[in-house]
Design a protein around this motif. Structure first.
Motif, mmCIF file in Angstrom:
data_model
loop_
_atom_site.group_PDB
_atom_site.id
_atom_site.type_symbol
_atom_site.label_atom_id
_atom_site.label_comp_id
_atom_site.label_asym_id
_atom_site.label_seq_id
_atom_site.Cartn_x
_atom_site.Cartn_y
_atom_site.Cartn_z
ATOM 1 N N ILE A 138 0.866 -1.186 0.000
ATOM 2 C CA ILE A 138 0.000 0.000 0.000
ATOM 3 C C ILE A 138 0.901 1.233 0.000
ATOM 4 O O ILE A 138 1.924 1.270 0.686
ATOM 5 C CB ILE A 138 -0.946 -0.020 1.211
ATOM 6 N N PHE A 139 0.545 2.226 -0.813
ATOM 7 C CA PHE A 139 1.351 3.439 -0.921
ATOM 8 C C PHE A 139 0.999 4.370 0.232
ATOM 9 O O PHE A 139 -0.166 4.500 0.612
ATOM 10 C CB PHE A 139 1.104 4.127 -2.258
ATOM 11 N N THR A 169 -3.775 15.837 -0.745
ATOM 12 C CA THR A 169 -3.060 14.565 -0.629
ATOM 13 C C THR A 169 -3.540 13.857 0.638
ATOM 14 O O THR A 169 -4.063 14.483 1.572
ATOM 15 C CB THR A 169 -1.539 14.757 -0.536
ATOM 16 N N LEU A 170 -3.350 12.566 0.675
ATOM 17 C CA LEU A 170 -3.731 11.783 1.849
ATOM 18 C C LEU A 170 -2.929 12.221 3.072
ATOM 19 O O LEU A 170 -3.472 12.319 4.186
ATOM 20 C CB LEU A 170 -3.506 10.292 1.570
ATOM 21 N N LYS A 171 -1.643 12.518 2.870
ATOM 22 C CA LYS A 171 -0.815 12.964 3.995
ATOM 23 C C LYS A 171 -1.328 14.284 4.573
ATOM 24 O O LYS A 171 -1.273 14.504 5.785
ATOM 25 C CB LYS A 171 0.645 13.094 3.547
ATOM 26 N N SER A 172 -1.844 15.155 3.709
ATOM 27 C CA SER A 172 -2.419 16.414 4.199
ATOM 28 C C SER A 172 -3.662 16.145 5.038
ATOM 29 O O SER A 172 -3.895 16.806 6.057
ATOM 30 C CB SER A 172 -2.767 17.334 3.030
ATOM 31 N N LEU A 173 -4.479 15.170 4.608
ATOM 32 C CA LEU A 173 -5.676 14.833 5.383
ATOM 33 C C LEU A 173 -5.294 14.328 6.767
ATOM 34 O O LEU A 173 -5.893 14.736 7.777
ATOM 35 C CB LEU A 173 -6.493 13.769 4.653
ATOM 36 N N TRP A 174 -4.304 13.424 6.823
ATOM 37 C CA TRP A 174 -3.893 12.907 8.132
ATOM 38 C C TRP A 174 -3.403 14.049 9.036
ATOM 39 O O TRP A 174 -3.694 14.070 10.231
ATOM 40 C CB TRP A 174 -2.781 11.872 7.981
ATOM 41 N N MET A 219 4.773 7.573 -6.721
ATOM 42 C CA MET A 219 4.173 6.244 -6.616
ATOM 43 C C MET A 219 4.574 5.354 -7.783
ATOM 44 O O MET A 219 4.966 4.195 -7.596
ATOM 45 C CB MET A 219 2.655 6.383 -6.527
ATOM 46 N N ILE A 220 4.535 5.878 -9.009
ATOM 47 C CA ILE A 220 4.880 5.071 -10.174
ATOM 48 C C ILE A 220 6.365 4.731 -10.181
ATOM 49 O O ILE A 220 6.764 3.610 -10.500
ATOM 50 C CB ILE A 220 4.473 5.805 -11.478
ATOM 51 N N ARG A 237 13.380 -2.515 -2.003
ATOM 52 C CA ARG A 237 13.019 -1.585 -3.085
ATOM 53 C C ARG A 237 11.657 -0.929 -2.815
ATOM 54 O O ARG A 237 10.978 -0.511 -3.755
ATOM 55 C CB ARG A 237 12.973 -2.332 -4.420
ATOM 56 N N LEU A 238 11.274 -0.788 -1.569
ATOM 57 C CA LEU A 238 9.926 -0.344 -1.211
ATOM 58 C C LEU A 238 9.623 1.095 -1.608
ATOM 59 O O LEU A 238 8.488 1.407 -1.988
ATOM 60 C CB LEU A 238 9.724 -0.467 0.304
ATOM 61 N N GLY A 239 10.595 1.992 -1.477
ATOM 62 C CA GLY A 239 10.282 3.403 -1.626
ATOM 63 C C GLY A 239 9.276 3.806 -0.560
ATOM 64 O O GLY A 239 9.467 3.518 0.624
ATOM 65 N N GLN A 240 8.172 4.421 -0.971
ATOM 66 C CA GLN A 240 7.139 4.832 -0.024
ATOM 67 C C GLN A 240 5.979 3.841 0.057
ATOM 68 O O GLN A 240 4.893 4.164 0.548
ATOM 69 C CB GLN A 240 6.623 6.234 -0.380
ATOM 70 N N PHE A 241 6.197 2.638 -0.447
ATOM 71 C CA PHE A 241 5.215 1.577 -0.262
ATOM 72 C C PHE A 241 5.482 0.860 1.057
ATOM 73 O O PHE A 241 6.601 0.860 1.568
ATOM 74 C CB PHE A 241 5.276 0.561 -1.407
#
Length: 582
Positions: free
Chosen positions: A222-223, A276-281, A368-369, A462-466
Motif C-alpha cells: 500500500i502506498f 493529498t492523503l498525507k495532508s488529510l492525516w 508512486m509510479i 526496493r519499497l520506496g514509499q510503499f
C-alpha cells in the motif's frame, strides 16, 4: 531543465543488485532529481517498452529516465502499461515481459463482481470481519431481496444506483423512491452512506493506491500517500438535493465541471477540492483525531478484498501464464469515512487514473509510479528470450547480458521437484495445525522455498514509499479467508513470524543458502523434505507420493518418514542447528 541543472543531478547505477548470490539485478527507475547511468549499448538495446494509447505520461517520463525506448513489436518489449486483456490473451506474454495486469482481477474491478465476492465472504465469516461495505444488490437478480430491504428500511432511506462496469461517475444517481429505480438494465443498487464525515461541510473520499507484485505467494503493498477528492458543493441530507451530483459524488471527473470547483496544486496544503492523503492525516491530527487506527482499518479492507480475487486470479494464472513474473497490478481503492470515521469500501479500480494535471497529482502519482516500477523488479532478459538481435551484435549481447541474467530461468520457470510437492502436500493436509506445527515449515528449506523467500526479501529493499501489508508479522489471521490454502503463503507467513523483528538474521540465513546455490536446485538431503535411502525408488514417484501425503490425516507422519513425526517436524541436524542458532 537546463543542461547545467541536469549535470548537477546525482547519477544512480542502472542496476540494483540482489541481496543474494546468483540472482539477477533489477533495473533502477529514478526520480526527476536523479539521472540513471547508461548501460553498455548492447544491453541498452534490450530496454524496450510497448506504449499503448492508455499509457499515462507519468509512466512514459519514468521509463524514459531509465533509457527505455518505445517499440511497436510484439516480442522485444520488456514492459507495457496498457488496458486489461481477456484472459486467453495472457498466453502471448513471453517470460521476459511484464504487463500491468493479472488475469481475473475484474472479479473485484467490476462493481457487481466485487460485491458478489465480498458478500460471499460475509456469509462465510460474518459481518464483524466483512462489514466494511454497504448493503448492495445486483439487479435484476436481487430485485426481490432489494424490495424487502427497501421496505424494511423506512421512508427516509437513500440508495445509490450505479452501472456495474462504469467509471468516472458515469450513470450514477442517488434515489429515495422505488419508482425512481431504472428498469430493464443491469444495475448495482447500494445503501447510500448518508452520514459521511464532512470537512468544511463537504463530503470526500480517499483514493488509496494498492500494488500486488505476486498472487502466489500473495504479496500486497500500500502506498503511503494518496488523494482526497471532495465534492464541490456543501453536503445536505435533504432528499430535494439528491439530483445534485456536485454535492453527492466525489469523482474528480464530475466535480471539475462545476464552476465552484477549486483546484489545488500544493501537495502539502489543505485547500481546494483535492488534497493529498498525507495532508488529510495532518488535518485530522490537528483536530485531535488519531489517524493510525483509521489507516489500519483501511489496510484490513485492502487485504480482505484482494484475497476475494485470489482464487480466480490464481486459477487463470496457472491456465494462461508461462511465468508469474509476467504480471503485476496497481489498484485504486475508493474509501469513504462516515461520521464516526469508520472507513467504507466504495469500489476498486483496476485501471486507476494516472493523469497528472497539477503539481499535486505529479507529486503523488510520480513518486508512486517510480516506486512501483522499482518494486516490480524488471530484469534484463536473456538474448534468446527476446528474439535474435542483429547479427553484428549477437555475440557481444550474449556475453554481456549473461552475467546479468543468472537465475532468471530459475526465477521465472521454477521446477518444483517431487520432494517439494510432497512437502507442500503434507503441510496443506494439516487443516487444523497449530502454530508449533506450522513453524516447522522453515526447518527444511527447499530450493523453491529459498527462491520465494529471497524474492520477498529483495522486494523489501526496493519499497520506496510503499509498505508491505501482506505477508506481515500480523498476517496469520488472514490465512483462513483464502478459499484455497497456498503453501507459499504459509511459508512466507511463518518466515515473517520468525524474522520480522530480526530480519538481518533471516537475510543471513538466505545469503548462506544462496551462496551454496540451494535456490538453483540441489540434491543435498539437507534441503529435502524427506531423506531417501539411495536404493529407495519412492523419490521418483512424485505424483503418487504427493497423493498419499495429501491423504494423511492431520498430525500423522508423512509417507516416507520414520518414527513418530515427519521429516518436517524433525529437521536434518545441519540445517536445524543453523536455524536454532538464529
Amino acid at each position: 531543465m537546463s543542461l547545467g541543472a541536469e549535470d548537477d543531478r546525482e547519477e544512480r547505477p542502472a542496476l540494483v543488485p540482489s541481496l543474494f548470490a546468483a540472482i539477477a539485478p533489477t533495473l533502477y527507475f529514478s526520480t526527476a532529481q536523479e539521472k540513471v547511468e547508461l548501460l553498455p549499448a548492447d544491453q541498452r538495446r534490450l530496454l524496450r517498452w510497448k506504449i499503448c494509447t492508455v499509457t499515462p505520461n507519468i509512466v512514459k517520463h519514468t521509463i524514459g529516465r531509465s533509457h527505455f525506448k518505445v517499440t511497436k513489436k510484439s516480442h522485444d518489449w520488456l514492459g507495457c502499461w496498457g488496458p486489461h486483456m481477456k484472459s486467453p490473451c495472457f498466453k502471448a506474454l513471453g517470460e521476459h515481459q511484464k504487463l500491468n495486469h493479472f488475469p481475473g482481477t475484474f472479479q473485484i474491478g467490476r462493481k457487481d463482481r466485487l460485491w458478489r465476492n465480498l458478500s460471499k465472504m460475509q456469509v462465510s465469516f460474518g459481518r464483524r470481519e466483512f462489514g466494511f461495505f454497504p448493503s448492495t444488490f445486483v439487479l435484476p437478480q436481487d430485485v426481490k431481496l432489494l424490495r424487502k430491504a427497501w421496505e424494511d428500511g423506512g421512508a427516509r432511506q437513500k440508495w445509490i444506483v450505479k452501472p456495474p462496469a462504469s467509471a468516472r461517475g458515469i450513470g450514477i444517481q442517488v434515489i429515495h423512491k422505488w419508482g425512481q429505480l431504472p428498469r430493464k438494465r443491469p444495475l448495482l443498487v447500494q445503501k447510500y452512506l448518508h452520514k459521511p464525515y464532512l470537512i468544511g461541510g463537504n463530503k470526500f473520499d480517499l483514493r488509496i493506491y494498492v500494488y500486488v507484485t505476486c498472487y502466489d505467494p500473495l504479496r500486497v503493498y500500500i502506498f503511503s500517500d494518496g488523494l482526497v477528492r471532495f465534492a464541490s458543493c456543501k453536503y445536505s441530507s435533504s432528499t430535494k438535493t439528491l439530483g445534485n451530483k456536485f454535492m453527492h459524488l466525489t469523482n474528480y471527473s464530475v466535480n471539475k465541471k462545476n464552476s465552484e470547483y477549486q483546484s489545488n496544486s500544493d501537495d502539502k496544503a489543505c485547500q481546494g477540492h483535492k488534497w493529498t492523503l498525507k495532508s488529510l492525516w495532518q488535518f485530522l491530527g490537528s483536530k485531535g483525531v488519531s489517524t493510525a487506527p483509521i489507516w489500519e482499518k483501511i489496510k484490513d479492507i485492502v487485504i480482505k478484498t484482494i484475497i476475494g480475487s485470489e482464487p480466480y486470479v490464481n486459477s487463470l494464472l496457472k491456465m494462461h501464464l508461462r511465468s508469474s513474473y509476467s504480471c503485476h497490478e496497481l489498484f485504486g481503492f475508493d474509501i469513504m469515512l462516515d461520521e464516526k470515521l469508520k472507513p467504507w469500501l466504495l469500489e476498486v479500480n483496476i485501471s486507476p487514473s494516472l493523469h497528472s494535471n497539477t503539481a499535486l497529482d505529479v507529486a503523488v502519482k510520480g513518486q508512486m509510479i517510480r516506486d512501483l516500477l522499482n518494486l516490480a523488479g524488471f530484469r534484463i532478459p536473456l538474448k534468446e528470450d527476446v528474439g535474435a538481435p542483429s547479427s553484428t551484435s549477437s555475440n557481444s549481447a550474449s556475453s554481456s547480458t549473461s552475467s546479468l541474467c543468472v537465475g532468471t530461468r530459475e526465477r521465472t520457470k521454477p521446477q518444483v521437484s517431487a520432494d517439494e510437492k510432497m512437502k507442500r502436500a503434507f503441510y496443506l493436509a494439516q487443516r487444523y495445525a497449530d502454530q508449533d506445527f506450522l513453524s516447522t515449515v522453515l526447518d527444511v528449506l527447499t530450493p523453491e522455498d529459498v527462491r520465494a523467500l529471497a524474492a520477498g526479501e529483495d522486494e523489501l529493499t526496493r519499497l520506496g514509499q510503499f509498505e508491505r501489508i501482506f505477508p506481515s508479522a500480523a498476517s496469520s489471521r488472514y490465512l483462513r479467508f483464502f478459499e484455497c490454502p497456498r503453501y507459499l503463503n504459509v511459508l512466507l507467513d511463518q518466515w515473517e513470524r520468525k524474522f520480522c523483528n530480526s530480519r538481518p538474521k533471516g537475510i543471513a540465513l538466505l545469503t548462506a543458502l544462496c551462496e551454496e546455490g540451494v535456490h538453483l536446485g540441489t540434491s543435498d538431503p539437507l534441503h529435502m523434505h524427506h531423506q531417501h535411502h539411495p536404493d529407495d525408488d519412492s523419490s521418483s514417484q512424485g505424483s503418487d507420493t504427493e497423493s498419499a501425503s495429501v491423504a494423511s490425516p492431520p498430525g500423522s507422519p508423512a509417507p516416507g518418514s520414520s518414527g513418530s513425526g515427519s521429516a518436517c517436524a524433525s529437521p536434518q541436524p545441519g540445517l536445524a542447528q543453523r536455524l536454532s542458532s538464529l
